[in-house]
Design an enzyme around this catalytic site. Structure first.
Site, PDB file in Angstrom:
ATOM      1  N   HIS A 143      39.647  41.238 -39.909  1.00 43.76           N
ATOM      2  CA  HIS A 143      40.428  40.959 -41.113  1.00 43.76           C
ATOM      3  C   HIS A 143      39.994  41.829 -42.288  1.00 43.76           C
ATOM      4  CE1 HIS A 143      41.445  36.770 -39.299  1.00 43.76           C
ATOM      5  NE2 HIS A 143      42.149  37.729 -38.778  1.00 43.76           N
ATOM      6  N   CYS A 180      45.971  53.157 -58.739  1.00 42.34           N
ATOM      7  CA  CYS A 180      45.194  54.310 -58.250  1.00 42.34           C
ATOM      8  C   CYS A 180      45.089  55.397 -59.328  1.00 42.34           C
ATOM      9  CB  CYS A 180      45.860  54.867 -56.994  1.00 42.34           C
ATOM     10  SG  CYS A 180      45.023  56.317 -56.332  1.00 42.34           S
ATOM     11  N   SER A 209      34.244  28.892 -36.172  1.00 37.87           N
ATOM     12  CA  SER A 209      35.677  29.192 -36.364  1.00 37.87           C
ATOM     13  C   SER A 209      36.517  28.020 -35.893  1.00 37.87           C
ATOM     14  CB  SER A 209      36.072  30.450 -35.590  1.00 37.87           C
ATOM     15  OG  SER A 209      37.463  30.676 -35.745  1.00 37.87           O
ATOM     16  N   SER A 210      37.524  27.690 -36.706  1.00 39.97           N
ATOM     17  CA  SER A 210      38.425  26.600 -36.313  1.00 39.97           C
ATOM     18  C   SER A 210      39.392  27.066 -35.223  1.00 39.97           C
ATOM     19  CB  SER A 210      39.210  26.117 -37.532  1.00 39.97           C
ATOM     20  OG  SER A 210      39.962  27.188 -38.076  1.00 39.97           O
ATOM     21  N   CYS A 255      43.915  52.248 -51.956  1.00 42.76           N
ATOM     22  CA  CYS A 255      45.228  52.573 -52.521  1.00 42.76           C
ATOM     23  C   CYS A 255      46.232  52.483 -51.376  1.00 42.76           C
ATOM     24  CB  CYS A 255      45.242  53.976 -53.138  1.00 42.76           C
ATOM     25  SG  CYS A 255      46.930  54.460 -53.608  1.00 42.76           S
ATOM     26  N   CYS A 298      48.053  56.390 -51.188  1.00 38.68           N
ATOM     27  CA  CYS A 298      47.386  57.613 -50.723  1.00 38.68           C
ATOM     28  C   CYS A 298      46.133  57.325 -49.899  1.00 38.68           C
ATOM     29  CB  CYS A 298      47.031  58.517 -51.913  1.00 38.68           C
ATOM     30  SG  CYS A 298      45.696  57.875 -52.955  1.00 38.68           S
ATOM     31  N   ILE A 315      35.067  38.692 -43.935  1.00 39.02           N
ATOM     32  CA  ILE A 315      35.259  39.889 -44.761  1.00 39.02           C
ATOM     33  C   ILE A 315      34.033  40.108 -45.645  1.00 39.02           C
ATOM     34  CG2 ILE A 315      37.780  39.674 -44.765  1.00 39.02           C
ATOM     35  CD1 ILE A 315      37.540  38.195 -47.467  1.00 39.02           C
ATOM     36  N   ARG A 328      39.009  25.714 -44.245  1.00 38.49           N
ATOM     37  CA  ARG A 328      39.638  24.449 -43.858  1.00 38.49           C
ATOM     38  C   ARG A 328      38.766  23.212 -43.976  1.00 38.49           C
ATOM     39  NH1 ARG A 328      41.769  28.526 -41.488  1.00 38.49           N
ATOM     40  NH2 ARG A 328      44.018  28.735 -41.570  1.00 38.49           N
TER      41      ARG A 328
HETATM   42  P1  NAD Z   1      38.109  28.178 -40.929  1.00 40.18           P
HETATM   43  O1  NAD Z   1      37.820  27.840 -42.344  1.00 40.18           O
HETATM   44  O2  NAD Z   1      39.479  27.938 -40.402  1.00 40.18           O
HETATM   45  O3  NAD Z   1      37.123  27.365 -39.968  1.00 40.18           O
HETATM   46  C1  NAD Z   1      35.757  27.354 -40.165  1.00 40.18           C
HETATM   47  C2  NAD Z   1      35.154  26.440 -39.117  1.00 40.18           C
HETATM   48  O4  NAD Z   1      33.749  26.523 -39.257  1.00 40.18           O
HETATM   49  C3  NAD Z   1      35.541  24.957 -39.297  1.00 40.18           C
HETATM   50  O5  NAD Z   1      36.033  24.470 -38.054  1.00 40.18           O
HETATM   51  C4  NAD Z   1      34.217  24.266 -39.684  1.00 40.18           C
HETATM   52  O6  NAD Z   1      34.066  23.022 -39.071  1.00 40.18           O
HETATM   53  C5  NAD Z   1      33.198  25.236 -39.154  1.00 40.18           C
HETATM   54  N1  NAD Z   1      31.958  25.272 -39.933  1.00 40.18           N
HETATM   55  C6  NAD Z   1      31.803  25.251 -41.285  1.00 40.18           C
HETATM   56  N2  NAD Z   1      30.505  25.386 -41.603  1.00 40.18           N
HETATM   57  C7  NAD Z   1      29.835  25.471 -40.429  1.00 40.18           C
HETATM   58  C8  NAD Z   1      28.465  25.629 -40.095  1.00 40.18           C
HETATM   59  N3  NAD Z   1      27.512  25.672 -41.035  1.00 40.18           N
HETATM   60  N4  NAD Z   1      28.132  25.707 -38.791  1.00 40.18           N
HETATM   61  C9  NAD Z   1      29.081  25.632 -37.809  1.00 40.18           C
HETATM   62  N5  NAD Z   1      30.391  25.489 -38.073  1.00 40.18           N
HETATM   63  C10 NAD Z   1      30.763  25.422 -39.361  1.00 40.18           C
HETATM   64  O7  NAD Z   1      37.644  29.661 -40.749  1.00 40.18           O
HETATM   65  P2  NAD Z   1      38.107  30.774 -39.716  1.00 40.18           P
HETATM   66  O8  NAD Z   1      38.300  30.170 -38.387  1.00 40.18           O
HETATM   67  O9  NAD Z   1      37.184  31.892 -39.883  1.00 40.18           O
HETATM   68  O10 NAD Z   1      39.541  31.234 -40.247  1.00 40.18           O
HETATM   69  C11 NAD Z   1      39.870  31.330 -41.594  1.00 40.18           C
HETATM   70  C12 NAD Z   1      40.168  32.722 -42.117  1.00 40.18           C
HETATM   71  O11 NAD Z   1      39.538  32.787 -43.371  1.00 40.18           O
HETATM   72  C13 NAD Z   1      39.621  33.867 -41.356  1.00 40.18           C
HETATM   73  O12 NAD Z   1      40.661  34.697 -41.110  1.00 40.18           O
HETATM   74  C14 NAD Z   1      38.639  34.583 -42.305  1.00 40.18           C
HETATM   75  O13 NAD Z   1      39.047  35.927 -42.411  1.00 40.18           O
HETATM   76  C15 NAD Z   1      38.863  33.987 -43.646  1.00 40.18           C
HETATM   77  N6  NAD Z   1      37.665  33.602 -44.424  1.00 40.18           N
HETATM   78  C16 NAD Z   1      36.558  34.389 -44.434  1.00 40.18           C
HETATM   79  C17 NAD Z   1      35.445  34.010 -45.166  1.00 40.18           C
HETATM   80  C18 NAD Z   1      34.235  34.917 -45.153  1.00 40.18           C
HETATM   81  O14 NAD Z   1      34.380  36.127 -45.018  1.00 40.18           O
HETATM   82  N7  NAD Z   1      33.027  34.376 -45.268  1.00 40.18           N
HETATM   83  C19 NAD Z   1      35.432  32.820 -45.878  1.00 40.18           C
HETATM   84  C20 NAD Z   1      36.600  32.025 -45.858  1.00 40.18           C
HETATM   85  C21 NAD Z   1      37.708  32.425 -45.114  1.00 40.18           C
END
Ligand code: NAD
EC number: 2.3.1.286
Length: 261
Positions: free
Chosen positions: A125, A158, A199-200, A133, A136, A107, A40
């Site tokens: 997640h 698969c 996390s947002s 698969c 199976c 992930i 985001r």
């Molecule tokens: P999000 O993108 O909604 O929010 C990320 C938040 O982290 C934002 O509010 C941002 O301001 C903050 N942020 C960014 N860089 C930062 C930093 N260096 N230090 C502190 N804060 C920082 O992500 P979310 O809340 O994890 O939800 C999005 C979904 O996307 C999740 O379900 C996740 O599974 C998936 N996702 C995962 C990855 C990964 O595995 N690395 C990457 C992108 C999205």
């Protein structure tokens, strides 16, 4: 570190020192400093790709082709990255005997790669490290499937049963993994301290966990660059970069518990 951050980091360290069951809850923001964009923030993944819903992936060959095309293109984004100081700080919390578990929405496997015990990492997640698969249940390392894609396979099926293959991640519209979700709920309920990092807090049901923890009596610490809708419930709110803040926080905890002079 700015003096503005000095006070909340100290408060957060005091809370951690007096607790045993610290749950760390991480989102995409914990991995941006490793080079994986979040969803985001400006320039995040949302701005480039519309998500493919689970139902569409399962019902449409065209969608599967598109999904694997994206997967082939973004594979190295996940495969070649290294953990950053925020992931390593979580490992330090475990070594200090403070960590109950890590609940991650990510992930990317970076907590485990940093050295967190795999059995303490709850992946809400799923993981991009494997492909499943859907018929199976056969499982392949994602690296192996990347070879198929690079050899020209557009939509893998698969090799045992011909079933649809899908990344072992949870797509929009797909059911959450039952065991992990229940475990995360339970750990959130029992947490003495619940730390949100990067996390947002807008993706549900994952974002429900901080509220479960708070309502069950945990102290809530939020470390995030942008505002979250839970900021008003935080006992300590630290607006900063995960790597910098987590590293300083754990150093402060170590000083307070006397493992560092
Ligand atoms: P999000 O993108 O909604 O929010 C990320 C938040 O982290 C934002 O509010 C941002 O301001 C903050 N942020 C960014 N860089 C930062 C930093 N260096 N230090 C502190 N804060 C920082 O992500 P979310 O809340 O994890 O939800 C999005 C979904 O996307 C999740 O379900 C996740 O599974 C998936 N996702 C995962 C990855 C990964 O595995 N690395 C990457 C992108 C999205």
């Amino acid at each position: 570190m700015t003096s503005q951050m000095e006070i909340p980091i100290n408060q957060a360290a005091d809370i951690i020192v007096s607790a045993r069951k610290v749950v760390v809850f991480t989102g995409a923001g914990v991995s941006t400093e490793s080079g994986i964009p979040d969803f985001r923030s400006p320039g995040g993944i949302w701005t480039k790709y519309q998500p493919i819903l689970f139902q569409d992936f399962m019902s449409s060959e065209e969608m599967r082709r598109e999904s694997w095309r994206r997967g082939k293109e973004t594979y190295h984004l996940f495969a070649d990255v290294e953990p950053n100081p925020a992931h390593r700080a979580v490992v330090e919390l475990e070594r200090l005997g403070k960590l109950d578990c890590v609940i991650t929405q990510n992930i990317d496997n970076l907590h485990q790669k940093a050295g967190s015990s795999p059995d303490l990492v709850i992946e809400l997640h799923g993981t991009a490290m494997y492909v499943l698969c859907m018929e199976c249940g056969k499982r392949w390392p994602r690296a192996e499937i990347q070879k198929w894609l690079e050899e020209g396979v557009e939509i893998p099926y698969c090799d045992e049963c011909g079933g649809i293959m899908k990344s072992a991640t949870v797509s929009f519209g797909q059911a959450m993994p039952e065991k992990e979700t229940m475990e995360a709920q339970l750990r959130s309920q029992r947490a003495e301290v619940f730390i949100v990092v990067g996390s947002s807090l807008v993706v549900y049901p994952a974002a429900h966990m901080p509220m479960v923890a708070k309502q069950s009596g945990a102290k809530l610490i939020i470390i995030n660059l942008a505002e979250t809708s839970f900021d008003m419930y935080a006992d300590v709110l630290i607006r900063g970069k995960a790597g910098d803040v987590m590293q300083r926080l754990v150093e402060r905890v170590k000083t307070k518990v006397g493992t560092k002079r």
